[in-house]
Motif scaffolding. Structure first.
Motif, PDB file in Angstrom:
ATOM      1  N   MET A  43     -13.219 -16.796  23.378  1.00  0.00           N
ATOM      2  CA  MET A  43     -12.414 -16.458  22.216  1.00  0.00           C
ATOM      3  C   MET A  43     -11.134 -17.277  22.317  1.00  0.00           C
ATOM      4  O   MET A  43     -10.454 -17.262  23.332  1.00  0.00           O
ATOM      5  CB  MET A  43     -12.118 -14.958  22.199  1.00  0.00           C
ATOM      6  CG  MET A  43     -11.277 -14.520  21.026  1.00  0.00           C
ATOM      7  SD  MET A  43     -10.990 -12.738  20.972  1.00  0.00           S
ATOM      8  CE  MET A  43     -12.454 -12.212  20.123  1.00  0.00           C
ATOM      9  N   ASN A  44     -10.804 -17.974  21.239  1.00  0.00           N
ATOM     10  CA  ASN A  44      -9.623 -18.827  21.265  1.00  0.00           C
ATOM     11  C   ASN A  44      -8.340 -18.022  21.005  1.00  0.00           C
ATOM     12  O   ASN A  44      -8.380 -16.851  20.636  1.00  0.00           O
ATOM     13  CB  ASN A  44      -9.774 -19.987  20.276  1.00  0.00           C
ATOM     14  CG  ASN A  44      -9.915 -19.524  18.841  1.00  0.00           C
ATOM     15  OD1 ASN A  44      -9.317 -18.538  18.436  1.00  0.00           O
ATOM     16  ND2 ASN A  44     -10.722 -20.246  18.078  1.00  0.00           N
ATOM     17  N   PHE A  45      -7.195 -18.697  21.210  1.00  0.00           N
ATOM     18  CA  PHE A  45      -5.904 -18.028  21.108  1.00  0.00           C
ATOM     19  C   PHE A  45      -5.653 -17.486  19.695  1.00  0.00           C
ATOM     20  O   PHE A  45      -5.149 -16.371  19.536  1.00  0.00           O
ATOM     21  CB  PHE A  45      -4.791 -19.001  21.518  1.00  0.00           C
ATOM     22  CG  PHE A  45      -3.433 -18.366  21.520  1.00  0.00           C
ATOM     23  CD1 PHE A  45      -3.064 -17.520  22.552  1.00  0.00           C
ATOM     24  CD2 PHE A  45      -2.537 -18.608  20.497  1.00  0.00           C
ATOM     25  CE1 PHE A  45      -1.814 -16.919  22.565  1.00  0.00           C
ATOM     26  CE2 PHE A  45      -1.287 -18.013  20.496  1.00  0.00           C
ATOM     27  CZ  PHE A  45      -0.921 -17.173  21.532  1.00  0.00           C
ATOM     28  N   ALA A  46      -6.012 -18.249  18.673  1.00  0.00           N
ATOM     29  CA  ALA A  46      -5.793 -17.798  17.288  1.00  0.00           C
ATOM     30  C   ALA A  46      -6.593 -16.523  17.005  1.00  0.00           C
ATOM     31  O   ALA A  46      -6.086 -15.599  16.357  1.00  0.00           O
ATOM     32  CB  ALA A  46      -6.178 -18.897  16.302  1.00  0.00           C
ATOM     33  N   ALA A  47      -7.825 -16.471  17.504  1.00  0.00           N
ATOM     34  CA  ALA A  47      -8.642 -15.266  17.303  1.00  0.00           C
ATOM     35  C   ALA A  47      -8.028 -14.079  18.039  1.00  0.00           C
ATOM     36  O   ALA A  47      -8.047 -12.952  17.530  1.00  0.00           O
ATOM     37  CB  ALA A  47     -10.071 -15.514  17.782  1.00  0.00           C
ATOM     38  N   VAL A  60     -13.534 -13.778  27.539  1.00  0.00           N
ATOM     39  CA  VAL A  60     -12.165 -13.526  27.120  1.00  0.00           C
ATOM     40  C   VAL A  60     -11.371 -13.033  28.323  1.00  0.00           C
ATOM     41  O   VAL A  60     -11.911 -12.339  29.192  1.00  0.00           O
ATOM     42  CB  VAL A  60     -12.102 -12.502  25.955  1.00  0.00           C
ATOM     43  CG1 VAL A  60     -12.570 -11.137  26.398  1.00  0.00           C
ATOM     44  CG2 VAL A  60     -10.730 -12.419  25.352  1.00  0.00           C
ATOM     45  N   THR A  64     -16.512 -14.579  13.491  1.00  0.00           N
ATOM     46  CA  THR A  64     -16.173 -15.779  14.256  1.00  0.00           C
ATOM     47  C   THR A  64     -16.855 -15.772  15.617  1.00  0.00           C
ATOM     48  O   THR A  64     -17.391 -16.795  16.062  1.00  0.00           O
ATOM     49  CB  THR A  64     -14.638 -15.895  14.430  1.00  0.00           C
ATOM     50  OG1 THR A  64     -14.035 -15.937  13.145  1.00  0.00           O
ATOM     51  CG2 THR A  64     -14.253 -17.126  15.227  1.00  0.00           C
ATOM     52  N   GLU A  96     -19.518 -18.558  16.769  1.00  0.00           N
ATOM     53  CA  GLU A  96     -19.308 -19.382  17.957  1.00  0.00           C
ATOM     54  C   GLU A  96     -20.516 -19.321  18.892  1.00  0.00           C
ATOM     55  O   GLU A  96     -20.873 -20.321  19.510  1.00  0.00           O
ATOM     56  CB  GLU A  96     -18.054 -18.927  18.712  1.00  0.00           C
ATOM     57  CG  GLU A  96     -16.759 -19.339  18.038  1.00  0.00           C
ATOM     58  CD  GLU A  96     -15.525 -18.813  18.758  1.00  0.00           C
ATOM     59  OE1 GLU A  96     -15.662 -18.043  19.749  1.00  0.00           O
ATOM     60  OE2 GLU A  96     -14.413 -19.157  18.315  1.00  0.00           O
TER      61      GLU A  96
END
Length: 187
Positions: A1-5, A131, A180, A184
């Motif tokens: 999971m990316n930072f924006a998510a 995460v 999302t 992914e």
């Protein structure tokens, strides 16, 4: 999971506490900033702990469901987001219209726990994806602390107008984060 998510997840998890804080702020007479900050800190700490608990529960079961983890995370977030949207769109009568103006610490803590149950379920879902749970929990706690502090201060002015809209937005964001995660893993 990316930072924006993670940022979007943290904001989404704080919206129900924000809605509750508006109600608490509306019930208080001229809340001061330090009162609002104390309430925000209480909500933030509780909201940061519950995803950790959920993550521990989910981690215990992760080896049995590793092939389906992204679907589980998506389903949990979809259900939670849908429930938040439904609750935000419901036309309930004003809650706590005759609430006492000074809230006890116990009542505030119980409210914080009630608004953080969804964060525990999100923590279960986060156990099935890659995460950093400490980072995610900290972000959820900080976002909740800030949103609750703002909510208490705005409560007297805005009453119930913003609270329901914030919950709808939070639900939509949760559904988006779930979609999302699914995208992914399937892409």
């Amino acid at each position: 999971m990316n930072f924006a998510a993670l940022v979007l997840l943290a904001l989404a998890m704080s919206t129900d506490a924000f809605a509750a804080a508006i109600g608490k702020g509306a019930a208080m007479q001229k809340p001061r900033f330090f009162q609002a900050l104390r309430i925000g800190l209480l909500f933030g700490v509780i909201e940061a702990i519950t995803p950790l608990i959920g993550w521990l529960i989910g981690s215990a079961a992760s080896e049995w469901v590793s092939e389906w983890d992204h679907w589980i995370a998506f389903a949990l977030l979809l259900v939670l987001g849908s429930l938040m949207v439904r609750e935000g769109l419901s036309s309930e009568q004003e809650e706590e219209k005759a609430a006492p103006q000074n809230q006890s610490l116990l009542m505030l803590a119980l409210t914080a726990v009630a608004t953080s149950i969804d964060a525990m379920a999100v923590g279960v879902g986060l156990a099935f994806i890659d995460v950093n749970i400490v980072q995610a929990s900290a972000m959820i706690g900080i976002a909740t602390m800030v949103m609750v502090t703002i909510g208490v201060m705005l409560g007297r002015l805005l009453g119930g107008i913003i609270g329901k809209r914030a919950e709808v937005l939070g639900g939509v964001v949760l559904i988006g984060v779930g979609a999302t995660i699914l995208y992914e893993h399937l892409a």
